[in-house]
Design an enzyme around this catalytic site. Structure first.
Site: not given
Lengths: 382, 156
Positions: A199-200, A81, A202, A326
């Protein structure tokens, strides 16, 4: 040594694109936007640096070919990342070394057609073999943080509420609607105590910048006061022996010190932060690791609005990873785009007043037994 | 709960041979990380500063020494340092499962799954090691490790 500047920046909106919209198209569109913003023509670009994780072999060269930039040095950079920011660091290094004056840096990722159920470490990693997924690591961190510091589930969830509130005004964000505290704490559980909105997502997307020396700026006919990249820290994690605090964030501390030292600043000089909030708790513990928030107080600071736009230290005016989205290899460059817009007063309704010095932090990957794989810290000033 | 190794005990000395023999019916998840008789995780210990590590390394991350001994059986009991119940994972892994950091009695932290009722798990819960078949690949049992909640007081 020359100063290094961002001559122009550009993105495509992060989100879920049809499988027919390729990685190459997303990356090339972001690059064209950055080149247009900088007033740079193909003939001005001397080298291309591309950060990605899942783009496949020579993805950067495929993108450069689309852009008509074949023939130049093109390199691919993978630090999970932190890949986008690592590509920027390589461009920054090349310019400081005098190898070129005008470089194109792209971070790009196409995930929604190839990643299901969340990202994981490499299958060879011992933790991955135990069932470690990224969410689980942050859930372990959150559970322990709550136990050690008396933070509440709601305080941690407020990171998501804040970042979604910020990205209402970001046209490049995947999500542009507010999310309530109830929605976050009652979302589908993913890894206790974290739920879906901790959660970020997909995501697909790309972000790019034209990066220049002072000579390069002159060549493009731009004024010398374009935002300057004052420092880029890059560190890797270290093996942790014994029974220490998993939220110690020594890797963040070291990455911060490297950047502060290189830029000749103190943490309290920073006006705004683009933080790698891949999960709600991650924003909290990393701010503490960087020395920007006192140890154990990050959750309370968030709940009190101190990290909101208008607060004492605005964090993620863009919406961060949680709300801007993200696409992993693109994130580092999206942070740089946001700092560029903030430092040039172009951030519209999400503008941080008096933004003169910004920090962007990325953390990429995990390695079993360590406190992380890679962390980048980009310091930019107006 | 007892180990469920189908092919009987495997000594650590045989592991490299087993890993290289296609006809074997079981092999450890990774060479050199465990033994089955008696069931132990294997780590390393630094002769200079006594730091223990899992898995074993040929250097000491604490003091930098190269004077490190491998193949050291580690404590089989410990306590939950932190835990989560994973309810969504990439395809190929059944959910839910409990994943935890276990602090072993000899000062080594291990990440592993914990069996039993996830709702009964808590920070500080005593657990003990179980070496067992954790997966099957290419017709071969993969021997790994989990921790089992323990009601007895912890024995160092």
């Amino acid at each position: 040594m020359t100063s290094i500047h961002i001559a122009g920046a550009g993105m495509v909106r992060f989100g879920k694109y049809d499988p027919a919209v390729t990685f190459e198209k997303l990356a090339a569109d972001a690059a064209r936007n950055a080149m247009r913003d900088a007033g740079a023509h193909r003939r001005d670009i001397e080298a291309v640096f591309v950060g990605h994780v899942f783009g496949g072999p020579v993805a950067g060269q495929r993108v450069a070919t689309e852009l008509g930039l074949g023939g130049r040095p093109v390199s691919n950079h993978e630090n999970y990342c932190a890949s986008g920011a690592t590509a920027l660091r390589e461009a920054w290094t090349a310019i400081r070394a005098g190898l070129c004056d005008v470089a194109l840096v792209i971070g790009a990722e196409k995930m929604t057609d190839r990643i299901k159920g969340g990202v994981t470490p490499d299958a060879n990693d011992l933790d991955a073999q135990q069932g470690f997924v990224m969410t689980a690591g942050h859930a372990l961190s959150a559970r322990r943080y709550m136990h050690d510091h008396g933070a509440t589930r709601e305080q941690i969830a407020m990171v998501a509420v804040k970042n979604h509130a910020h990205s209402r005004h970001n046209p490049y964000a995947q999500y542009q609607r507010p999310v309530s505290l109830d929605e976050v704490v009652n979302a589908r559980p993913i890894a206790d105590p974290l739920g879906l909105l901790d959660c970020s997502p997909i995501s697909d997307g790309a972000a790019a910048a034209v990066v220049c020396s002072a000579t390069g700026l002159k060549r493009l006919g731009l004024p010398a006061d374009r935002p300057e990249v004052r420092a880029i820290g890059l560190v890797s994690g270290t093996l942790r022996a014994g029974l220490g605090d998993i939220n110690e964030e020594d890797i963040s501390r070291r990455a911060g010190l490297q950047a502060y030292d290189m830029a000749g600043i103190a943490p309290e000089d920073i006006d705004l932060v683009e933080m790698h909030d891949c999960f709600t708790i991650a924003e909290i513990v990393r701010l503490e690791g960087l020395g920007l928030v006192p140890k154990g107080q990050g959750a309370a600071w968030t709940a009190q609005g101190r990290t909101s736009i208008g607060g004492t230290l605005p964090v993620n005016p863009s919406g961060g990873l949680l709300s801007r989205g993200h696409p992993v290899g693109a994130t580092g460059m999206a942070q740089v785009c946001e700092l560029y817009w903030q430092l040039t007063g172009q951030a519209g309704q999400r503008q941080v007043d008096g933004a003169r010095l910004g920090l962007a932090y990325c953390k990429g990957g995990t390695v079993s037994g360590t406190d992380g794989a890679s962390v980048t810290t980009v310091v930019m000033s107006s | 709960m007892s180990a469920t190794i189908s092919s009987g005990p495997v000594s650590s000395a045989l592991m490299p041979a087993i890993a290289e023999t296609a006809a074997s019916t079981s092999r450890p998840l990774r060479d050199g990380i465990l033994q089955t008789d008696p069931p132990r995780l294997l780590g390393s210990v630094c002769r200079a500063c006594s730091t223990r590590l899992f898995p074993a390394r040929d250097f000491c991350p604490s003091c930098g020494s190269d004077d490190v001994e491998g193949g050291i059986p580690l404590a089989t009991t410990g306590m939950v340092y932190s835990f989560t119940v994973v309810r969504q994972a990439p395809p190929g892994r059944e959910t839910p499962y409990s994943l935890a950091y276990i602090d072993l009695a000899d000062g080594v932290r291990v990440m592993a799954q914990v069996t039993g009722d996830p709702d009964a798990l808590h920070i500080g819960a005593p657990v003990r090691l179980d070496i067992r078949t954790v997966a099957r690949r290419d017709g071969c049992d993969l021997i790994g490790y989990v921790f089992v909640p323990s009601l007895e007081p912890e024995v160092a």
